[in-house]
Design an enzyme around this catalytic site. Structure first.
Site, PDB file in Angstrom:
ATOM      1  N   LYS A   1       0.743  -1.413   0.171  1.00 23.48           N
ATOM      2  CA  LYS A   1      -0.090   0.136  -0.109  1.00 23.48           C
ATOM      3  C   LYS A   1       0.737   1.179  -0.087  1.00 23.48           C
ATOM      4  O   LYS A   1       1.974   1.195   0.397  1.00 23.48           O
ATOM      5  CB  LYS A   1      -0.841  -0.097   1.298  1.00 23.48           C
ATOM      6  CG  LYS A   1      -1.945  -1.065   0.958  1.00 23.48           C
ATOM      7  CD  LYS A   1      -3.117  -0.990   2.027  1.00 23.48           C
ATOM      8  CE  LYS A   1      -4.270  -1.897   1.673  1.00 23.48           C
ATOM      9  NZ  LYS A   1      -5.306  -2.023   2.679  1.00 23.48           N
TER      10      LYS A   1
ATOM     11  N   ARG B   1      -3.282  -9.634   5.804  1.00 23.45           N
ATOM     12  CA  ARG B   1      -3.600  -9.905   4.502  1.00 23.45           C
ATOM     13  C   ARG B   1      -2.376  -9.429   3.440  1.00 23.45           C
ATOM     14  O   ARG B   1      -1.931  -8.299   3.611  1.00 23.45           O
ATOM     15  CB  ARG B   1      -4.892  -8.879   4.382  1.00 23.45           C
ATOM     16  CG  ARG B   1      -5.537  -9.312   2.832  1.00 23.45           C
ATOM     17  CD  ARG B   1      -6.724  -8.374   2.690  1.00 23.45           C
ATOM     18  NE  ARG B   1      -7.556  -8.495   1.431  1.00 23.45           N
ATOM     19  CZ  ARG B   1      -7.338  -7.870   0.594  1.00 23.45           C
ATOM     20  NH1 ARG B   1      -6.316  -6.968   0.552  1.00 23.45           N
ATOM     21  NH2 ARG B   1      -7.863  -8.079  -0.685  1.00 23.45           N
TER      22      ARG B   1
HETATM   23  C1  9MG Z   1     -10.054  -5.837   0.238  1.00 18.69           C
HETATM   24  N1  9MG Z   1      -9.099  -5.346   0.973  1.00 18.69           N
HETATM   25  C2  9MG Z   1      -8.056  -4.304   0.452  1.00 18.69           C
HETATM   26  N2  9MG Z   1      -7.524  -3.829   1.624  1.00 18.69           N
HETATM   27  C3  9MG Z   1      -8.009  -4.582   2.684  1.00 18.69           C
HETATM   28  C4  9MG Z   1      -7.592  -4.556   4.121  1.00 18.69           C
HETATM   29  O1  9MG Z   1      -6.646  -3.579   4.388  1.00 18.69           O
HETATM   30  N3  9MG Z   1      -8.367  -5.305   4.866  1.00 18.69           N
HETATM   31  C5  9MG Z   1      -9.348  -5.952   4.426  1.00 18.69           C
HETATM   32  N4  9MG Z   1      -9.906  -6.956   5.447  1.00 18.69           N
HETATM   33  N5  9MG Z   1      -9.784  -6.291   3.173  1.00 18.69           N
HETATM   34  C6  9MG Z   1      -8.778  -5.300   2.328  1.00 18.69           C
END
Ligand code: 9MG
Length: 264
Positions: free
Chosen positions: A203, A237
């Protein structure tokens, strides 16, 4: 939680549209790496991403869920549309990952009628508007309050607390400073008995620090994940090559880093 974006414009996989076979190949890579869950998304959620029509989102995700449902790891569906949630659960998905925190019309009712796992994320605004001018009096207190209230609302709607995990939503209506303040105070965001998931893979909060494009942020993603794990995140994630950030992995890496820093 391994990320599987079936979207032509997702900020990293956008290098090429993931064909069905490419998506399955990437999923198997993640399974081989030991992910606990694969998160399948048919609509990019990056800031400013265009909305995807319902039928197109269904056409993207359902064949992948069908192909992966016996792969041996639970699958989550990354969507805010109740129709996609319903179809994905019917096809074999085990968890709903909703950046809207089940606030779209029909989502709560759908979840009341199922027994799937849930990830409820904090987002301020919408993917189209959230990064225009994010502002908080106290970002930690406000995100924590949102997550606690949302958990209470879901429980009041008859949804078992044991189904719920929460997520601060790095990059979803936050400035760079908000994101790092949240990362520093992860332990204050969720009740002790509710798992905390975080997603910072590739990110812009990482790009802003290392000044590298998304394709060169794997090491930063792992470093951020280790920081989050050390500060209490239960789930990470991330992309292929960044997972799993297991406690053992963090301990081993911490040990090595300590040795290096000690000049030993
Ligand atoms: C779909 N998505 C994109 N970024 C995310 C994040 O930080 N957390 C979660 N739960 N889903 C995300």
């Amino acid at each position: 939680m391994g990320i599987l974006n079936i979207t032509p414009d997702s900020f990293y996989d956008g290098a090429h549209f993931l064909t069905h076979d490419a998506a399955l190949k990437r999923a198997m890579q993640m399974v081989d790496e030991g992910v606990d869950l694969i998160d399948i998304g048919g609509e990019s959620t990056r800031p400013g991403a265009p909305a995807v029509p319902l039928n197109e989102e269904l056409e993207r995700v359902l064949p992948i869920i069908k192909a992966l449902r016996d792969v041996g790891v639970p699958l989550s569906i990354d969507t805010h549309k109740p129709e996609v949630m319903r179809a994905a659960l019917a096809e074999g998905a085990d968890l709903i990952n909703d950046i809207w925190g089940l606030r779209q019309p029909g989502a709560l009712e759908l979840v009341q009628q199922s027994a799937c796992g849930l990830c409820v994320m904090h987002m301020s605004g919408t993917p189209q508007t959230m990064q225009r001018a994010p502002s908080y009096q106290d970002v930690v207190a406000e995100v924590a309050a949102f997550l606690h209230v949302r958990i209470a609302e879901l429980e009041a709607a008859g949804i078992a607390r044991s189904r719920i995990s929460v997520d601060p939503g790095f990059g979803f209506g936050k400035t760079l400073e908000h994101n790092y303040t949240l990362l520093a105070h992860l332990a204050q965001l969720a009740p002790a008995d509710v798992p905390l998931l975080i997603g910072l893979s590739r990110k812009s909060m990482l790009g802003a620090v290392i000044d590298r494009p998304a394709s060169e942020r794997a090491a930063a993603s792992i470093a951020g994940a280790i920081c989050a794990a050390e500060r209490g995140a239960h789930g990470i994630r991330g992309k292929v090559g960044e997972l799993p950030i297991t406690p053992d992995f963090v301990l081993r890496l911490g040990y090595v880093a300590g040795k290096v820093l000690a000049g030993a």
